[in-house]
Design an enzyme around this catalytic site. Structure first.
Site, short mmCIF file in Angstrom:
data_model
loop_
_atom_site.label_atom_id
_atom_site.label_comp_id
_atom_site.label_asym_id
_atom_site.label_seq_id
_atom_site.Cartn_x
_atom_site.Cartn_y
_atom_site.Cartn_z
N GLN A 82 -65.59 -2.57 33.66
CA GLN A 82 -66.26 -3.55 32.80
C GLN A 82 -66.96 -2.79 31.68
O GLN A 82 -67.75 -1.89 31.93
CB GLN A 82 -67.30 -4.38 33.56
CG GLN A 82 -67.85 -5.50 32.67
CD GLN A 82 -69.02 -6.25 33.26
OE1 GLN A 82 -70.08 -5.67 33.50
NE2 GLN A 82 -68.85 -7.55 33.47
N TYR A 84 -75.80 -10.18 26.59
CA TYR A 84 -75.48 -8.87 26.01
C TYR A 84 -74.63 -9.02 24.74
O TYR A 84 -74.26 -10.14 24.35
CB TYR A 84 -74.78 -7.99 27.05
CG TYR A 84 -75.71 -7.62 28.19
CD1 TYR A 84 -76.86 -6.86 27.95
CD2 TYR A 84 -75.48 -8.06 29.50
CE1 TYR A 84 -77.74 -6.55 28.97
CE2 TYR A 84 -76.37 -7.75 30.52
CZ TYR A 84 -77.49 -6.99 30.25
OH TYR A 84 -78.37 -6.68 31.26
C1 LIG Z 1 -77.74 -5.74 41.29
C2 LIG Z 1 -76.85 -6.56 40.41
C3 LIG Z 1 -76.20 -5.94 39.34
C4 LIG Z 1 -75.33 -6.68 38.52
N1 LIG Z 1 -74.67 -6.04 37.50
C5 LIG Z 1 -73.79 -6.74 36.74
C6 LIG Z 1 -73.01 -6.08 35.74
O1 LIG Z 1 -73.07 -4.87 35.54
N2 LIG Z 1 -72.17 -6.85 35.00
C7 LIG Z 1 -72.04 -8.21 35.20
O2 LIG Z 1 -71.25 -8.86 34.51
N3 LIG Z 1 -72.75 -8.84 36.16
C8 LIG Z 1 -73.59 -8.16 36.94
N4 LIG Z 1 -74.25 -8.79 37.96
C9 LIG Z 1 -73.94 -10.21 38.24
C10 LIG Z 1 -72.85 -10.31 39.32
O3 LIG Z 1 -71.63 -9.75 38.88
C11 LIG Z 1 -72.53 -11.76 39.71
O4 LIG Z 1 -71.96 -12.41 38.61
C12 LIG Z 1 -73.73 -12.55 40.20
O5 LIG Z 1 -74.59 -11.75 41.01
C13 LIG Z 1 -73.29 -13.77 41.02
O6 LIG Z 1 -72.47 -13.43 42.08
P1 LIG Z 1 -73.02 -13.33 43.61
O7 LIG Z 1 -73.64 -14.67 43.94
O8 LIG Z 1 -71.77 -13.06 44.41
O9 LIG Z 1 -74.02 -12.23 43.67
C14 LIG Z 1 -75.12 -8.07 38.77
C15 LIG Z 1 -75.80 -8.68 39.85
C16 LIG Z 1 -76.64 -7.95 40.66
C17 LIG Z 1 -77.31 -8.64 41.81
#
Ligand SMILES: Cc1cc2nc3c(=O)[nH]c(=O)nc-3n(C[C@H](O)[C@H](O)[C@H](O)COP(=O)(O)O)c2cc1C
Length: 375
Positions: free
Chosen positions: A103, A171
């Site tokens: 990414q 972003y």
């Molecule tokens: C610790 C952490 C770091 C994340 N880093 C990114 C990232 O680098 N890029 C991104 O698009 N989303 C990032 N996210 C969002 C996740 O990719 C995801 O879209 C979001 O947490 C929802 O999914 P989940 O319910 O499975 O956690 C991050 C989320 C968390 C909790």
């Protein structure tokens, strides 16, 4: 219920993924120093690969030194980062059939770098950073287009299987999409088509360079959840435009930026009941009918294998993606495949998100449980 579709293969572009489970991009704040990949990060990715995820999407990786979020974020803005990144990809590819996407991102309006100025399509004050970014000139935007293309080319050289553009969560690229942060009246702003222009330019540049060998995917802001921000109807228009020009997969997302308070999806929702799971499903349902050859990756609060199976089976999405559940249990896909269909142990408390402020990222709940067990 049998998981008879969740563990079937499917393609993104020309790349075959062994099952429908994707690790959604997760910044682990775990590089050794100033963006260089080392063993700490490689170990995290090996655990994911060993754990059965079909496609791992890396944490956001900087295309420019001024677009980094913190010193432990992975970078690939010049060739010096290639050896470490290559090692990481090779470590993942040791596990049969596991694919990895990079990414790529720039912090844009949310940047607050000690050495670099904050830049964005328009000078719209951010209460998150307390900074008004400098408006980019047209030729500077074109330079940024090239930086995204060059970084993706380096990723290809490292052996990554595909690229995902980070165009969400406030972003750089999502700053162009939102009418709240893009007030331009030139070729990169004005109507929906012009605000999508930067994503079209990057796509065309990359396809010219690498042909169809390297699938191009995107995490797409589809709603800002703020007054005068991007609304879902326009998010759907973006999905239509990107699918029509040939993007290979879209992972719809939303929130972030100045919508950090209230009901947002990023930082991820703090889910307290099973009714709150799958919180982006309605967005996916609205978008999917407009995608032709472009695959849909459904993210957001997915924790139950039965509903994950249903999302794929009912053709609401082609893949499901998980972030927080895989921080707790990197072996979750294997567990489900072996027949233990209990939901993810992740309680969506966002403790992991808070650890990101300092790094390295870890699951706070898991650590507490392990400490209790030891007592
Ligand atoms: C610790 C952490 C770091 C994340 N880093 C990114 C990232 O680098 N890029 C991104 O698009 N989303 C990032 N996210 C969002 C996740 O990719 C995801 O879209 C979001 O947490 C929802 O999914 P989940 O319910 O499975 O956690 C991050 C989320 C968390 C909790």
């Amino acid at each position: 219920m049998e998981l008879d579709t969740l563990f079937t293969p499917e393609k993104i572009g020309n790349v075959q993924i062994k099952n429908r489970i994707v690790r959604s991009a997760t910044h682990m704040r775990s590089t050794e120093k100033y963006g260089y990949v080392g063993d700490k990060l490689i170990n995290i990715y090996e655990d994911l690969a060993r754990g059965g995820t079909g496609l791992i999407i890396s944490g956001f990786t900087a295309v420019d030194p001024g677009g980094t979020a913190n010193p432990q974020q992975a970078c690939l803005y010049d060739d010096s980062f290639i050896p470490g990144q290559k090692k990481l990809v090779e470590a993942v590819h040791e596990y049969a059939g596991v694919k990895i996407a990079i990414q790529i991102a720039h912090t844009g309006r949310l940047g607050y770098h000690p050495k670099y100025e904050t830049v964005a399509p328009s000078p719209v004050y951010s209460k998150t950073t307390d900074i008004t970014p400098r408006e980019l000139k047209i030729d500077e935007i074109k330079e940024f287009v090239q930086k995204f293309i060059d970084t993706a080319k380096r990723a290809y050289e490292c052996g990554y299987d595909m690229v995902q553009l980070h165009a969400a969560h406030g972003y750089f690229l999502s700053n162009f999409l939102s009418p709240y942060t893009n007030k331009r009246n030139d070729e990169y702003g004005g109507d929906t088509q012009k605000r999508a222009r930067i994503l079209i330019d990057i796509y065309n540049g990359l396809r010219d360079e690498l042909g169809n060998n390297f699938p191009i995917t995107i995490k797409l802001q589809t709603e800002d959840f703020i007054p005068n921000g991007l609304i879902l109807e326009e998010g759907i228009e973006y999905a239509k435009i990107l699918s029509a020009i040939g993007y290979d997969a879209i992972e719809p997302s939303g929130g972030g930026g100045d919508s950090l308070s209230g009901k947002t999806t990023y930082p991820s929702l703090n889910i307290k009941s099973s009714e709150e799971e799958n919180y982006f499903l309605q967005h996916n349902k609205r978008i999917k009918p407009f995608l032709s050859n472009c695959k849909l990756i459904a993210m957001g609060g997915i924790k139950n294998p039965i509903s994950a199976e249903r999302i794929i089976k009912e053709n609401i999405a082609d893949f499901i993606s998980l972030s927080r559940p895989l921080i707790y249990e990197p072996d979750l896909p294997n567990r489900w495949q072996k027949g233990d269909l209990s939901p993810a142990k992740c309680i969506s408390c966002n403790g992991c998100y808070m650890t990101m402020m300092q790094g390295p990222v870890y699951c706070v709940t898991k650590k507490k449980r392990e400490e209790r067990m030891r007592k």
